[in-house]
Design a protein around this motif. Structure first.
Motif, PDB file in Angstrom:
ATOM      1  N   LYS A 282       0.835  -1.198   0.000  1.00  0.00           N
ATOM      2  CA  LYS A 282       0.000   0.000   0.000  1.00  0.00           C
ATOM      3  C   LYS A 282       0.873   1.252   0.000  1.00  0.00           C
ATOM      4  O   LYS A 282       0.605   2.225  -0.733  1.00  0.00           O
ATOM      5  CB  LYS A 282      -0.928  -0.005   1.218  1.00  0.00           C
ATOM      6  N   ASP A 283       1.926   1.264   0.811  1.00  0.00           N
ATOM      7  CA  ASP A 283       2.828   2.407   0.864  1.00  0.00           C
ATOM      8  C   ASP A 283       3.536   2.610  -0.473  1.00  0.00           C
ATOM      9  O   ASP A 283       3.736   3.749  -0.917  1.00  0.00           O
ATOM     10  CB  ASP A 283       3.855   2.223   1.976  1.00  0.00           C
ATOM     11  N   LEU A 284       3.920   1.520  -1.120  1.00  0.00           N
ATOM     12  CA  LEU A 284       4.553   1.625  -2.433  1.00  0.00           C
ATOM     13  C   LEU A 284       3.562   2.120  -3.477  1.00  0.00           C
ATOM     14  O   LEU A 284       3.921   2.874  -4.386  1.00  0.00           O
ATOM     15  CB  LEU A 284       5.138   0.271  -2.847  1.00  0.00           C
ATOM     16  N   ASP A 285       2.303   1.698  -3.344  1.00  0.00           N
ATOM     17  CA  ASP A 285       1.275   2.178  -4.261  1.00  0.00           C
ATOM     18  C   ASP A 285       1.136   3.701  -4.142  1.00  0.00           C
ATOM     19  O   ASP A 285       1.029   4.409  -5.150  1.00  0.00           O
ATOM     20  CB  ASP A 285      -0.057   1.503  -3.936  1.00  0.00           C
ATOM     21  N   THR A 286       1.176   4.194  -2.924  1.00  0.00           N
ATOM     22  CA  THR A 286       1.107   5.639  -2.697  1.00  0.00           C
ATOM     23  C   THR A 286       2.341   6.337  -3.264  1.00  0.00           C
ATOM     24  O   THR A 286       2.246   7.410  -3.871  1.00  0.00           O
ATOM     25  CB  THR A 286       0.981   5.943  -1.196  1.00  0.00           C
ATOM     26  N   ALA A 287       3.505   5.703  -3.078  1.00  0.00           N
ATOM     27  CA  ALA A 287       4.759   6.301  -3.549  1.00  0.00           C
ATOM     28  C   ALA A 287       4.777   6.467  -5.062  1.00  0.00           C
ATOM     29  O   ALA A 287       5.416   7.390  -5.583  1.00  0.00           O
ATOM     30  CB  ALA A 287       5.941   5.445  -3.098  1.00  0.00           C
ATOM     31  N   PHE A 288       4.101   5.573  -5.775  1.00  0.00           N
ATOM     32  CA  PHE A 288       4.076   5.640  -7.238  1.00  0.00           C
ATOM     33  C   PHE A 288       2.719   6.114  -7.759  1.00  0.00           C
ATOM     34  O   PHE A 288       2.305   5.763  -8.867  1.00  0.00           O
ATOM     35  CB  PHE A 288       4.424   4.279  -7.828  1.00  0.00           C
ATOM     36  N   SER A 289       2.051   6.937  -6.972  1.00  0.00           N
ATOM     37  CA  SER A 289       0.701   7.391  -7.342  1.00  0.00           C
ATOM     38  C   SER A 289       0.688   8.228  -8.613  1.00  0.00           C
ATOM     39  O   SER A 289      -0.364   8.389  -9.242  1.00  0.00           O
ATOM     40  CB  SER A 289       0.082   8.199  -6.189  1.00  0.00           C
ATOM     41  N   GLU A 290       1.870   8.751  -9.021  1.00  0.00           N
ATOM     42  CA  GLU A 290       1.899   9.547 -10.249  1.00  0.00           C
ATOM     43  C   GLU A 290       1.698   8.689 -11.494  1.00  0.00           C
ATOM     44  O   GLU A 290       1.436   9.208 -12.589  1.00  0.00           O
ATOM     45  CB  GLU A 290       3.226  10.315 -10.365  1.00  0.00           C
ATOM     46  N   ILE A 291       1.833   7.359 -11.343  1.00  0.00           N
ATOM     47  CA  ILE A 291       1.590   6.450 -12.467  1.00  0.00           C
ATOM     48  C   ILE A 291       0.094   6.142 -12.472  1.00  0.00           C
ATOM     49  O   ILE A 291      -0.399   5.348 -11.668  1.00  0.00           O
ATOM     50  CB  ILE A 291       2.426   5.169 -12.340  1.00  0.00           C
ATOM     51  N   SER A 292      -0.629   6.773 -13.349  1.00  0.00           N
ATOM     52  CA  SER A 292      -2.094   6.720 -13.321  1.00  0.00           C
ATOM     53  C   SER A 292      -2.657   5.368 -13.729  1.00  0.00           C
ATOM     54  O   SER A 292      -3.716   4.958 -13.243  1.00  0.00           O
ATOM     55  CB  SER A 292      -2.682   7.819 -14.217  1.00  0.00           C
ATOM     56  N   ASN A 293      -1.963   4.663 -14.608  1.00  0.00           N
ATOM     57  CA  ASN A 293      -2.439   3.359 -15.059  1.00  0.00           C
ATOM     58  C   ASN A 293      -2.175   2.318 -13.968  1.00  0.00           C
ATOM     59  O   ASN A 293      -1.026   2.037 -13.626  1.00  0.00           O
ATOM     60  CB  ASN A 293      -1.725   2.975 -16.356  1.00  0.00           C
ATOM     61  N   THR A 294      -3.245   1.778 -13.419  1.00  0.00           N
ATOM     62  CA  THR A 294      -3.136   0.849 -12.285  1.00  0.00           C
ATOM     63  C   THR A 294      -2.310  -0.377 -12.630  1.00  0.00           C
ATOM     64  O   THR A 294      -1.480  -0.836 -11.822  1.00  0.00           O
ATOM     65  CB  THR A 294      -4.532   0.412 -11.819  1.00  0.00           C
ATOM     66  N   ASP A 295      -2.524  -0.934 -13.806  1.00  0.00           N
ATOM     67  CA  ASP A 295      -1.791  -2.137 -14.192  1.00  0.00           C
ATOM     68  C   ASP A 295      -0.302  -1.849 -14.332  1.00  0.00           C
ATOM     69  O   ASP A 295       0.531  -2.656 -13.922  1.00  0.00           O
ATOM     70  CB  ASP A 295      -2.347  -2.691 -15.504  1.00  0.00           C
ATOM     71  N   GLU A 296       0.036  -0.690 -14.890  1.00  0.00           N
ATOM     72  CA  GLU A 296       1.441  -0.303 -14.980  1.00  0.00           C
ATOM     73  C   GLU A 296       2.028  -0.103 -13.583  1.00  0.00           C
ATOM     74  O   GLU A 296       3.148  -0.524 -13.300  1.00  0.00           O
ATOM     75  CB  GLU A 296       1.592   1.000 -15.782  1.00  0.00           C
ATOM     76  N   ARG A 297       1.262   0.530 -12.717  1.00  0.00           N
ATOM     77  CA  ARG A 297       1.765   0.825 -11.368  1.00  0.00           C
ATOM     78  C   ARG A 297       2.106  -0.453 -10.610  1.00  0.00           C
ATOM     79  O   ARG A 297       3.049  -0.479  -9.816  1.00  0.00           O
ATOM     80  CB  ARG A 297       0.742   1.662 -10.596  1.00  0.00           C
TER      81      ARG A 297
END
Length: 379
Positions: A282-297
């Motif tokens: 979850k923390d990593l998901d927040t850290a890369f929140s600028e990547i809008s495409n969920t699958d890419e993130r």
């Protein structure tokens, strides 16, 4: 002759340095002359270069600057590795010092940091350079020229302590330790990879821990089968697994990570381990929140879980520098792989240095493969 001109003269005479796994040629180029303009003046130097061993012991910290590389110093999942790191740690332990390893991009930068008082030692074999003390001799060039760590001439007690501490047997012991780590990695992979990927394919049961995957995948917003696929890749569903690098439990949490998420004493408890991993994701998901495409993130999150967020950010910076899309894993993964090559991991924009990129890219690919398989059998 100025001090920097003396440095350049010695480096020109020394025409090359053997560093870790390769050669790095050094000469007085225009780039080096530009670097010299940011050296301290004599007055400033007097304020920063007085730290000798007694002051370091009082302060409790030794700062070592080195070059990143597979045999010198690198980080994997927040754990430090490499011969120069291990040597530095061995010396520091004997003097009750904690260590801070700093990465430079070339030998000129290492000398500059030492001269400015930003580091206490250069933890890399280098030939004697005028204005500095050579300590802890480790190697020699093909011409028989001794090479060792460098300290400032104003730190004679530190140089003496290093020379009193070092012996070839210390380095040999560390080399053997590195070889044992490699063997442990091979044994870990061999022990866990052959295990079945599912418990009961016909029944749609992936593992004994499916309920935990379902419960805690909600924290990071993932399909629970993706979390299961990551767990299989990490430990093959072995709750007692301990990797060659010291990662523990089902989701292979490093001790520092387990401590951060409050499960240091429960790291081998399946539920606690999975719960902590989901919080990390979850923390990593927040850290890369600028990547809008969920699958890419997801790709960036998985890569960071394996190789470290700093390394992935480095690969993104390289992608941007060379005209790629830093939010596309297809583009960024190419530079994750290139972070194992000196041309790239010593690029000035790279902050975290060397990475064994094949391990990280294979990690992402494998987990996606497991996820695809699990979606075909479990609901």
């Amino acid at each position: 002759m100025t001090r920097f001109a003396s440095i350049c003269r010695n480096l020109a005479i020394a025409s090359y340095l053997i560093i870790g796994a390769g050669l790095l040629c050094v000469s007085c180029t225009p780039k080096e002359k530009q670097v010299s303009t940011i050296f301290h003046t004599d007055e400033e130097e007097a304020e920063t270069s007085h730290f000798d061993l007694p002051e370091l012991e009082e302060n409790g910290e030794l700062i070592a600057v080195t070059l990143s590389g597979p045999t010198t110093y690198f980080e994997f999942r927040g754990q430090s590795f490499g011969i120069q790191y291990e040597l530095t740690a061995d010396f520091a332990r004997k003097h009750g010092l904690r260590i801070r390893m700093e990465i430079a991009h070339d030998t000129i930068e290492m000398l500059r940091r030492l001269d400015l008082g930003e580091a206490d030692i250069i933890a890399l074999p280098m030939p004697h350079t005028e204005g500095y003390s050579m300590a802890a001799v480790q190697d020699s060039t093909s011409e028989g020229i001794p090479q060792g760590w460098l300290t400032r001439a104003s730190s004679p007690l530190l140089a003496e302590a290093l020379n009193n501490w070092y012996s070839p047997t210390i380095k040999q012991r560390i080399i053997i330790k590195q070889q044992q780590l490699t063997q442990r990695k091979s044994n870990f992979t061999a022990r866990h990879t052959p295990r079945p990927k599912v418990k009961n394919a016909a029944g749609g049961i992936i593992s004994n821990y499916d309920d935990y995957f379902r419960r805690y995948a909600r924290i990071c917003g993932w399909d629970w089968r993706l979390l299961a696929g990551q767990c299989y890749q990490e430990s093959a569903f072995d709750p007692d697994a301990v990797s060659w690098a010291g990662a523990q439990g089902l989701m292979q949490l490093m001790p520092s990570t387990a401590s951060h998420y409050g499960v240091a004493h429960e790291v081998f408890n399946p539920e606690a381990n999975i719960h902590a991993a989901a919080r990390l994701l979850k923390d990593l998901d927040t850290a890369f929140s600028e990547i809008s495409n969920t699958d890419e993130r997801i790709n960036f999150i998985l890569a960071s879980y394996n190789g470290g967020q700093g390394h992935i950010r480095d690969a993104m910076a390289l992608t941007r520098k060379y005209g790629g899309n830093e939010h596309s894993w297809s583009d960024v993964s190419k530079y994750v792989l290139l972070l194992s090559e000196p041309q790239y991991f010593r690029d000035p924009i790279v902050k975290c240095g060397y990475l064994r990129g094949t391990e990280t890219t294979n990690y992402v690919t494998s987990i996606r493969s497991h996820w695809a398989y699990y979606r075909g059998i479990a609901h």
